[in-house]
Design a protein around this motif. Structure first.
Motif, PDB file in Angstrom:
ATOM      1  N   PRO A   1       0.906  -1.187   0.022  1.00 16.34           N
ATOM      2  CA  PRO A   1      -0.161   0.131   0.031  1.00 16.34           C
ATOM      3  C   PRO A   1       0.833   1.301  -0.061  1.00 16.34           C
ATOM      4  O   PRO A   1       1.903   1.370   0.371  1.00 16.34           O
ATOM      5  CB  PRO A   1      -0.751  -0.158   1.200  1.00 16.34           C
ATOM      6  N   GLU A   2       0.326   2.350  -0.502  1.00 20.72           N
ATOM      7  CA  GLU A   2       0.799   3.505  -0.469  1.00 20.72           C
ATOM      8  C   GLU A   2       0.296   4.426   0.467  1.00 20.72           C
ATOM      9  O   GLU A   2      -0.804   4.475   0.594  1.00 20.72           O
ATOM     10  CB  GLU A   2       0.713   4.373  -1.917  1.00 20.72           C
ATOM     11  N   LEU A   3       1.145   5.263   1.250  1.00 17.58           N
ATOM     12  CA  LEU A   3       0.404   6.285   2.481  1.00 17.58           C
ATOM     13  C   LEU A   3       0.431   7.385   1.614  1.00 17.58           C
ATOM     14  O   LEU A   3       1.128   8.056   0.938  1.00 17.58           O
ATOM     15  CB  LEU A   3       1.541   6.156   3.660  1.00 17.58           C
ATOM     16  N   SER A   4      -0.757   8.128   2.256  1.00 24.90           N
ATOM     17  CA  SER A   4      -1.007   9.621   1.921  1.00 24.90           C
ATOM     18  C   SER A   4      -1.382  10.237   2.849  1.00 24.90           C
ATOM     19  O   SER A   4      -2.278   9.587   3.975  1.00 24.90           O
ATOM     20  CB  SER A   4      -1.993   9.499   0.741  1.00 24.90           C
ATOM     21  N   VAL A   5      -1.049  11.646   3.130  1.00 22.53           N
ATOM     22  CA  VAL A   5      -1.472  12.559   4.229  1.00 22.53           C
ATOM     23  C   VAL A   5      -2.173  13.703   3.727  1.00 22.53           C
ATOM     24  O   VAL A   5      -1.615  14.358   2.574  1.00 22.53           O
ATOM     25  CB  VAL A   5      -0.463  12.895   5.075  1.00 22.53           C
ATOM     26  N   GLY A   6      -3.115  14.316   4.302  1.00 22.80           N
ATOM     27  CA  GLY A   6      -3.713  15.342   3.659  1.00 22.80           C
ATOM     28  C   GLY A   6      -4.361  16.450   4.656  1.00 22.80           C
ATOM     29  O   GLY A   6      -4.362  15.978   6.005  1.00 22.80           O
ATOM     30  N   TYR A   7      -4.306  17.531   4.511  1.00 25.56           N
ATOM     31  CA  TYR A   7      -5.177  18.831   5.452  1.00 25.56           C
ATOM     32  C   TYR A   7      -6.014  19.565   4.803  1.00 25.56           C
ATOM     33  O   TYR A   7      -5.804  19.921   3.507  1.00 25.56           O
ATOM     34  CB  TYR A   7      -3.658  19.452   5.842  1.00 25.56           C
ATOM     35  N   THR A   8      -7.102  19.709   5.433  1.00 23.46           N
ATOM     36  CA  THR A   8      -8.154  20.699   4.848  1.00 23.46           C
ATOM     37  C   THR A   8      -8.536  21.626   5.854  1.00 23.46           C
ATOM     38  O   THR A   8      -8.606  21.481   6.983  1.00 23.46           O
ATOM     39  CB  THR A   8      -9.536  19.942   4.615  1.00 23.46           C
ATOM     40  N   ARG A   9      -8.779  22.999   5.148  1.00 24.20           N
ATOM     41  CA  ARG A   9      -9.176  24.107   6.322  1.00 24.20           C
ATOM     42  C   ARG A   9     -10.207  24.929   5.314  1.00 24.20           C
ATOM     43  O   ARG A   9     -10.190  25.229   4.165  1.00 24.20           O
ATOM     44  CB  ARG A   9      -8.012  25.215   6.293  1.00 24.20           C
TER      45      ARG A   9
END
Length: 376
Positions: A236-244
């Motif tokens: 699996p591939e890891l992803s990180v996100g941020y939302t404002r």
């Protein structure tokens, strides 16, 4: 241009400093080392900005999202292993080229000594040829020999002169070869003209050159590391996100997200893995073939060295002494008119062939020793 005489050690140093092949090998090492910066294949960061009627009745909602995909967590590890094997392979390749360049310079060195000594032998016989012409003219006038015998002596003298011309041309070729092997822009020559028999640096019981075997095996290890990289892409591939976002009347809402991407369609990646496995099998086969060929070559070289050593012993123990005595005796009898022209020419030719044969045997033996050192 002025010609410089240099020692063998200086010739080897010059060749290593100016060889384009060594510079190319060094660049290959640097290129492999530079690949360390690409171990982490981080995809471009995604920025998205939205506005309008997103999550409320108002049409003034705003949202900013940032997402970063880090790929498979195992891929950087296997890429690091691949880069290390590439650096090792390039380093071994450079070491192999150093051994080859050393052998080439020494081979050019001994070839020049061979050509120089052959030229010296024919130069000595050039003086004898002039004396032969003089004696032939004198004895013909005195009626001691016939015109046919005089012509035989003149022909022999012309043959000696022609051989000297050819030897001088070969010496020029040897000088050019030596300069090219040293990668020198200035004309250079060996400073040692003495015909030297190279000593055996190693015993025949030693194994095959470690540099060559390590290089062949490293090529296989490189393919194995590439297989590890291809297999790691199944994970699996890891992803990180941020939302404002603003959801009116509420503002400045923040959220974080962590995601995993699982590969579902394996067709193309399975094909790459299969290709990598076949590449390993091919590299292993090539390594085994190259090592077997080197072992066969070593056996051939050992046989040649034994043959040439036997010939050297024959020349050093008896043949060279007999050739000197034969030349002295023939010249003395010619001056005293105690030998016919045909007998004199035959005696001189036999003595000359023995000396040339010794020089050729030394050269052949030295070349065999150099090849043995290259692969041992």
């Amino acid at each position: 241009a002025q010609t410089y005489a240099i020692s063998l050690n200086d010739a080897l140093q010059t060749a290593k400093e100016h060889s384009p092949r060594l510079r190319g090998a060094e660049m290959a090492i640097r290129q492999a080392q530079a690949a360390k910066g690409s171990i982490m294949e981080i995809a471009p960061t995604s920025f998205n900005y939205s506005w309008g009627q997103l999550n409320s009745a108002e049409k003034k909602d705003k949202q900013l999202s940032i997402e970063q995909n880090f790929g498979s967590l195992l891929t950087p590890h296997y890429k690091n292993v691949l880069v290390k094997t590439q650096v090792t392979t390039s380093t071994l390749y450079k070491q192999k080229k150093k051994k080859e360049i050393t052998a080439e310079v020494k081979r050019a060195w001994t070839y020049w000594q061979y050509a120089y000594n052959v030229c010296s032998v024919y130069a000595d016989y050039e003086q004898l040829a002039n004396e032969l012409n003089r004696i032939g003219e004198l004895r013909l006038k005195q009626g001691e020999i016939t015109l046919l015998e005089k012509n035989m002596m003149s022909t022999a003298a012309a043959d000696m002169h022609n051989r000297l011309i050819q030897a001088r041309e070969e010496l020029k070729i040897a000088a050019q070869r030596f300069q090219l092997s040293c990668c020198s822009d200035s004309p250079i020559l060996p400073n040692d003209t003495v015909l030297t028999v190279f000593p055996e640096q190693q015993q025949m019981a030693l194994p095959l050159s470690q540099v060559h075997t390590d290089y062949f095996n490293s090529m296989t290890n490189q393919k194995k590391a590439q297989l590890g990289v291809e297999k790691s892409r199944f994970f699996p591939e890891l992803s990180v996100g941020y939302t404002r976002q603003n959801i009116l009347p509420i503002k400045n809402l923040n959220a974080w997200s962590v995601g995993l991407a699982f590969p579902i369609f394996f067709g193309s990646q399975s094909s790459r893995v299969k290709q990598a496995k076949l590449a390993i099998a091919t590299a292993q086969l090539e390594a085994e073939t190259n090592i077997r060929e080197l072992n066969n070559k070593i056996k051939e070289i050992e046989g040649s060295m034994n043959k040439y050593k036997t010939n050297l012993k024959y020349y050093q123990d008896s043949a060279l002494k007999e050739a000197e005595e034969l030349t002295k005796s023939a010249r003395a009898q010619l001056n005293q008119s105690e030998i016919s022209p045909a007998e004199f020419i035959q005696s001189i030719a036999s003595a000359r062939d023995i000396k040339i044969g010794y020089i050729e045997t030394v050269y052949q033996y030295n070349v065999a020793v150099l090849e043995y050192e290259l692969y041992k």
